[in-house]
Motif scaffolding. Structure first.
Motif, PDB file in Angstrom:
ATOM      1  N   GLU A  31      23.230 -11.192 -50.694  1.00 37.31           N
ATOM      2  CA  GLU A  31      22.381 -11.338 -51.880  1.00 37.31           C
ATOM      3  C   GLU A  31      23.002 -12.320 -52.868  1.00 37.31           C
ATOM      4  OE1 GLU A  31      21.460  -7.295 -50.186  1.00 37.31           O
ATOM      5  OE2 GLU A  31      23.327  -8.236 -50.796  1.00 37.31           O
ATOM      6  N   ARG A  32      24.296 -12.201 -53.081  1.00 43.74           N
ATOM      7  CA  ARG A  32      24.977 -13.099 -54.022  1.00 43.74           C
ATOM      8  C   ARG A  32      24.791 -14.550 -53.599  1.00 43.74           C
ATOM      9  NH1 ARG A  32      30.193 -11.485 -53.809  1.00 43.74           N
ATOM     10  NH2 ARG A  32      29.625  -9.676 -55.034  1.00 43.74           N
ATOM     11  N   GLN A  33      24.944 -14.810 -52.314  1.00 46.76           N
ATOM     12  CA  GLN A  33      24.797 -16.166 -51.797  1.00 46.76           C
ATOM     13  C   GLN A  33      23.375 -16.699 -52.012  1.00 46.76           C
ATOM     14  OE1 GLN A  33      25.790 -16.510 -47.604  1.00 46.76           O
ATOM     15  NE2 GLN A  33      27.131 -18.223 -48.099  1.00 46.76           N
ATOM     16  N   ALA A  34      22.392 -15.810 -51.922  1.00 50.40           N
ATOM     17  CA  ALA A  34      20.985 -16.200 -52.102  1.00 50.40           C
ATOM     18  C   ALA A  34      20.553 -16.168 -53.570  1.00 50.40           C
ATOM     19  CB  ALA A  34      20.084 -15.276 -51.288  1.00 50.40           C
ATOM     20  N   GLY A  35      21.438 -15.717 -54.463  1.00 50.31           N
ATOM     21  CA  GLY A  35      21.082 -15.614 -55.877  1.00 50.31           C
ATOM     22  C   GLY A  35      20.100 -14.492 -56.143  1.00 50.31           C
ATOM     23  N   GLU A  36      20.204 -13.423 -55.333  1.00 55.12           N
ATOM     24  CA  GLU A  36      19.274 -12.303 -55.430  1.00 55.12           C
ATOM     25  C   GLU A  36      20.021 -10.994 -55.673  1.00 55.12           C
ATOM     26  OE1 GLU A  36      15.797 -13.890 -52.428  1.00 55.12           O
ATOM     27  OE2 GLU A  36      17.351 -12.588 -51.608  1.00 55.12           O
ATOM     28  N   ILE A  37      19.255 -10.006 -56.108  1.00 59.32           N
ATOM     29  CA  ILE A  37      19.779  -8.665 -56.354  1.00 59.32           C
ATOM     30  C   ILE A  37      18.746  -7.666 -55.854  1.00 59.32           C
ATOM     31  CG2 ILE A  37      20.450  -6.999 -58.139  1.00 59.32           C
ATOM     32  CD1 ILE A  37      21.344  -9.374 -59.837  1.00 59.32           C
ATOM     33  N   GLN A  38      19.204  -6.609 -55.234  1.00 61.50           N
ATOM     34  CA  GLN A  38      18.308  -5.521 -54.845  1.00 61.50           C
ATOM     35  C   GLN A  38      18.309  -4.491 -55.974  1.00 61.50           C
ATOM     36  OE1 GLN A  38      18.638  -3.816 -50.910  1.00 61.50           O
ATOM     37  NE2 GLN A  38      19.741  -5.647 -50.214  1.00 61.50           N
ATOM     38  N   VAL A  39      17.126  -4.022 -56.314  1.00 62.19           N
ATOM     39  CA  VAL A  39      16.977  -3.022 -57.361  1.00 62.19           C
ATOM     40  C   VAL A  39      16.255  -1.817 -56.766  1.00 62.19           C
ATOM     41  CG1 VAL A  39      16.045  -2.539 -59.648  1.00 62.19           C
ATOM     42  CG2 VAL A  39      16.835  -4.854 -59.099  1.00 62.19           C
ATOM     43  N   LYS A  40      16.883  -0.647 -56.891  1.00 63.75           N
ATOM     44  CA  LYS A  40      16.288   0.591 -56.374  1.00 63.75           C
ATOM     45  C   LYS A  40      15.877   1.468 -57.553  1.00 63.75           C
ATOM     46  CE  LYS A  40      17.961   2.645 -52.688  1.00 63.75           C
ATOM     47  NZ  LYS A  40      17.105   2.398 -51.554  1.00 63.75           N
ATOM     48  N   ASP A  41      14.624   1.867 -57.553  1.00 59.18           N
ATOM     49  CA  ASP A  41      14.104   2.824 -58.521  1.00 59.18           C
ATOM     50  C   ASP A  41      14.420   4.202 -57.957  1.00 59.18           C
ATOM     51  OD1 ASP A  41      12.478   4.667 -59.875  1.00 59.18           O
ATOM     52  OD2 ASP A  41      10.872   3.200 -60.178  1.00 59.18           O
ATOM     53  N   LEU A  42      15.467   4.837 -58.463  1.00 59.92           N
ATOM     54  CA  LEU A  42      15.929   6.097 -57.889  1.00 59.92           C
ATOM     55  C   LEU A  42      14.977   7.257 -58.169  1.00 59.92           C
ATOM     56  CD1 LEU A  42      19.759   5.780 -58.548  1.00 59.92           C
ATOM     57  CD2 LEU A  42      18.477   5.234 -56.476  1.00 59.92           C
ATOM     58  N   ILE A  43      14.281   7.222 -59.272  1.00 61.12           N
ATOM     59  CA  ILE A  43      13.325   8.281 -59.582  1.00 61.12           C
ATOM     60  C   ILE A  43      12.129   8.199 -58.638  1.00 61.12           C
ATOM     61  CG2 ILE A  43      11.683   9.133 -61.317  1.00 61.12           C
ATOM     62  CD1 ILE A  43      13.824   8.478 -63.424  1.00 61.12           C
ATOM     63  N   GLU A  44      11.584   7.003 -58.475  1.00 59.35           N
ATOM     64  CA  GLU A  44      10.453   6.821 -57.560  1.00 59.35           C
ATOM     65  C   GLU A  44      10.894   7.074 -56.119  1.00 59.35           C
ATOM     66  OE1 GLU A  44       6.413   5.722 -56.522  1.00 59.35           O
ATOM     67  OE2 GLU A  44       7.417   6.626 -58.215  1.00 59.35           O
ATOM     68  N   GLY A  45      12.090   6.640 -55.777  1.00 58.20           N
ATOM     69  CA  GLY A  45      12.605   6.871 -54.432  1.00 58.20           C
ATOM     70  C   GLY A  45      12.716   8.349 -54.112  1.00 58.20           C
ATOM     71  N   LYS A  46      13.182   9.135 -55.084  1.00 57.52           N
ATOM     72  CA  LYS A  46      13.285  10.579 -54.871  1.00 57.52           C
ATOM     73  C   LYS A  46      11.898  11.188 -54.661  1.00 57.52           C
ATOM     74  CE  LYS A  46      16.296  13.175 -56.988  1.00 57.52           C
ATOM     75  NZ  LYS A  46      17.030  13.927 -58.006  1.00 57.52           N
ATOM     76  N   ARG A  47      10.931  10.762 -55.469  1.00 57.15           N
ATOM     77  CA  ARG A  47       9.571  11.275 -55.340  1.00 57.15           C
ATOM     78  C   ARG A  47       8.995  10.920 -53.974  1.00 57.15           C
ATOM     79  NH1 ARG A  47       4.652   9.833 -55.356  1.00 57.15           N
ATOM     80  NH2 ARG A  47       4.981   7.651 -55.848  1.00 57.15           N
ATOM     81  N   LEU A  48       9.176   9.669 -53.560  1.00 58.75           N
ATOM     82  CA  LEU A  48       8.639   9.226 -52.278  1.00 58.75           C
ATOM     83  C   LEU A  48       9.345   9.891 -51.102  1.00 58.75           C
ATOM     84  CD1 LEU A  48       8.128   5.436 -53.024  1.00 58.75           C
ATOM     85  CD2 LEU A  48       6.348   7.171 -52.718  1.00 58.75           C
ATOM     86  N   SER A  49      10.609  10.250 -51.264  1.00 55.96           N
ATOM     87  CA  SER A  49      11.338  10.885 -50.160  1.00 55.96           C
ATOM     88  C   SER A  49      10.723  12.225 -49.793  1.00 55.96           C
ATOM     89  CB  SER A  49      12.812  11.063 -50.515  1.00 55.96           C
ATOM     90  OG  SER A  49      12.988  12.078 -51.484  1.00 55.96           O
ATOM     91  N   GLU A  50      10.037  12.840 -50.735  1.00 52.01           N
ATOM     92  CA  GLU A  50       9.362  14.104 -50.452  1.00 52.01           C
ATOM     93  C   GLU A  50       8.080  13.879 -49.653  1.00 52.01           C
ATOM     94  OE1 GLU A  50       8.887  15.714 -54.358  1.00 52.01           O
ATOM     95  OE2 GLU A  50      11.038  16.023 -54.605  1.00 52.01           O
ATOM     96  N   GLU A  51       7.530  12.653 -49.733  1.00 55.53           N
ATOM     97  CA  GLU A  51       6.281  12.336 -49.039  1.00 55.53           C
ATOM     98  C   GLU A  51       6.511  11.732 -47.661  1.00 55.53           C
ATOM     99  OE1 GLU A  51       4.000   9.779 -51.569  1.00 55.53           O
ATOM    100  OE2 GLU A  51       4.080  11.169 -53.250  1.00 55.53           O
ATOM    101  N   ILE A  52       7.580  10.956 -47.508  1.00 56.07           N
ATOM    102  CA  ILE A  52       7.880  10.281 -46.239  1.00 56.07           C
ATOM    103  C   ILE A  52       8.931  11.108 -45.504  1.00 56.07           C
ATOM    104  CG2 ILE A  52       8.739   8.190 -45.134  1.00 56.07           C
ATOM    105  CD1 ILE A  52       7.836   6.635 -47.638  1.00 56.07           C
ATOM    106  N   THR A  53       8.519  11.746 -44.424  1.00 56.72           N
ATOM    107  CA  THR A  53       9.447  12.625 -43.702  1.00 56.72           C
ATOM    108  C   THR A  53      10.060  11.959 -42.477  1.00 56.72           C
ATOM    109  OG1 THR A  53       7.593  13.562 -42.468  1.00 56.72           O
ATOM    110  CG2 THR A  53       8.271  14.713 -44.485  1.00 56.72           C
ATOM    111  N   ASP A  54       9.505  10.852 -42.037  1.00 57.71           N
ATOM    112  CA  ASP A  54       9.983  10.146 -40.858  1.00 57.71           C
ATOM    113  C   ASP A  54      11.056   9.138 -41.273  1.00 57.71           C
ATOM    114  OD1 ASP A  54      10.391   8.539 -38.651  1.00 57.71           O
ATOM    115  OD2 ASP A  54       8.274   8.090 -38.331  1.00 57.71           O
TER     116      ASP A  54
END
Length: 94
Positions: A31-54
């Motif tokens: 990511e650093r080489q590409a000038g990019e950053i990954q951003v994770k929404d941990l609140i939304e991720g937690k909510r979605l983890s309850e919906e996606i079981t696979d």
């Protein structure tokens, strides 16, 4: 900032979650080489983890995670935090 074993990335995200962090900012060497950053929404991720079981679907879809240019980081974080405001308010009352 996580101070444990940096090689165990999952532990870093678990630590952030336990600390109540709403967002995780990730930038590895690719990511650093590409000038990019990954951003994770941990609140939304937690909510979605309850919906996606696979596990395969979860890994392929990378829910609640976006890759942005370094120059767009602040705007992206502000947007995520604004979107989480109601959830954070409810959690602090609960």
């Amino acid at each position: 900032m996580y101070q444990g074993n940096w090689k165990k990335f999952g532990n870093q995200l678990k630590y952030a979650d336990r600390r109540g962090c709403p967002v995780a900012i990730i930038q590895g060497s690719d990511e650093r080489q590409a000038g990019e950053i990954q951003v994770k929404d941990l609140i939304e991720g937690k909510r979605l983890s309850e919906e996606i079981t696979d596990n395969i679907t979860w890994r392929e879809s990378r829910p609640a995670q976006v890759t942005v240019k370094e120059t767009d980081l602040i705007e992206t974080i502000r947007g995520i935090l604004d979107g989480q405001a109601e959830d954070r308010r409810r959690a602090s009352e609960g």
